[in-house]
Write a protein that holds these residues in place. Structure first.
Motif, PDB file in Angstrom:
ATOM      1  N   THR A 160       3.540  32.007  45.439  1.00  0.00           N
ATOM      2  CA  THR A 160       3.064  33.384  45.546  1.00  0.00           C
ATOM      3  C   THR A 160       1.649  33.376  46.111  1.00  0.00           C
ATOM      4  O   THR A 160       0.976  32.344  46.146  1.00  0.00           O
ATOM      5  N   HIS A 179       5.481  26.763  34.253  1.00  0.00           N
ATOM      6  CA  HIS A 179       5.530  27.403  35.561  1.00  0.00           C
ATOM      7  C   HIS A 179       4.488  26.734  36.449  1.00  0.00           C
ATOM      8  O   HIS A 179       3.299  26.722  36.119  1.00  0.00           O
ATOM      9  N   LEU A 230       2.690  27.101  39.764  1.00  0.00           N
ATOM     10  CA  LEU A 230       2.459  28.191  40.710  1.00  0.00           C
ATOM     11  C   LEU A 230       1.448  27.776  41.767  1.00  0.00           C
ATOM     12  O   LEU A 230       0.390  27.231  41.446  1.00  0.00           O
ATOM     13  N   ARG A 269       9.368  25.082  36.390  1.00  0.00           N
ATOM     14  CA  ARG A 269       9.834  26.130  37.306  1.00  0.00           C
ATOM     15  C   ARG A 269       8.777  26.314  38.391  1.00  0.00           C
ATOM     16  O   ARG A 269       7.665  26.771  38.131  1.00  0.00           O
ATOM     17  N   TRP A 293       4.441  37.480  36.508  1.00  0.00           N
ATOM     18  CA  TRP A 293       4.939  37.486  35.137  1.00  0.00           C
ATOM     19  C   TRP A 293       4.683  38.844  34.500  1.00  0.00           C
ATOM     20  O   TRP A 293       3.774  39.582  34.899  1.00  0.00           O
ATOM     21  N   ARG A 297       7.035  28.046  41.482  1.00  0.00           N
ATOM     22  CA  ARG A 297       6.929  29.412  41.975  1.00  0.00           C
ATOM     23  C   ARG A 297       5.871  29.448  43.065  1.00  0.00           C
ATOM     24  O   ARG A 297       4.811  28.846  42.934  1.00  0.00           O
TER      25      ARG A 297
END
Length: 247
Positions: free
Chosen positions: A71, A48, A50, A67, A79, A69
């Protein structure tokens, strides 16, 4: 071995099928290092990536093992409890409103026994070859105090990582310190885009509110470029990393 590869090595990718998160991933240099572990390691099943903005390189966005992400890193991490095996974070803590609360969130999303690698440069230790050591010290001190850039910053964050973990533990996020280490990789380049140039550019920006010092800093920058062209330049900064195991 650069800082990104060191962080990936500290994550101990020693079993297959791990799910890892790189918090504050930027363009993905640590993500690349995670996907290409040293001999004996295993690439994670899923990484991930992020961050608070989308800056991940296109080829990583297209990688099925990654992946992306986006935020707010000051909010809850996206998560479930115990969903991750490893979390790595490089040069992110200084920009957080409450890094202790963030570390508690990392604790929540790690499975029991999972590892967090919390790493940060300590900008007060920046080393530049120059012919004026006193000016260099003045400029680095000013940069460390101001740490210009978007959002929050803390030029002394590297040395504070163990204290962050201890404070988080007192607040209920139990960690075992597996390791605490540091390194200072030497850099001899000073061309545009090099690490030394990027840090020196920040040093220059931190002097702009003082016209006299700003003029001296501009000359300092040109001297660094000349020293590098003559093969006499060296830059280094101490990176600190702590490896925390979730109790």
């Amino acid at each position: 071995m650069g800082r990104h590869e060191r962080v990936a090595e500290l994550a101990r990718l020693d079993v297959e099928g791990l799910v890892v998160a790189d918090v504050g991933c930027g363009s993905g240099r640590t993500v690349r290092a995670l996907l290409d572990p040293p001999p004996g390691g295993h690439a994670p099943r899923l990484v991930h990536a992020l961050d608070h903005v989308s800056a991940l390189d296109d080829d990583l966005l297209a990688d099925a093992r990654v992946r992306s992400r986006i935020t707010d890193l000051d909010g809850p991490l996206p998560w479930r409890d115990g969903e991750l095996d490893r979390v790595v974070s490089l040069n992110t803590a200084e920009h957080l409103g409450d890094p202790v609360a963030h570390l508690a969130e990392v604790h929540r999303v790690l499975r029991p026994g999972g590892l967090c690698v919390l790493a940060h440069s300590d900008w007060d230790t920046a080393l530049f070859t120059s012919t004026d050591d006193q000016l260099t010290r003045t400029l680095v001190d000013r940069f460390t105090a101001a740490a210009p850039g978007p959002g929050r910053s803390d030029g002394f964050m590297g040395r504070k990582l163990l204290a962050l973990a201890a404070t988080a533990a007192r607040r209920g996020a139990g960690w075992t310190v597996e390791a605490a280490t540091s390194w200072a990789d030497p850099h001899r380049r000073f061309d545009d885009g090099s690490l030394a140039w990027k840090v020196a550019t920040g040093v220059l920006a931190a002097s702009q509110d003082d016209p006299v010092l700003a003029a001296r800093a501009s000359g300092w920058m040109e001297e660094l470029r000349s020293l590098a062209a003559a093969g006499q330049f060296l830059f280094a900064v101490t990176d600190v990393a702590v490896v925390l195991r979730r109790d």
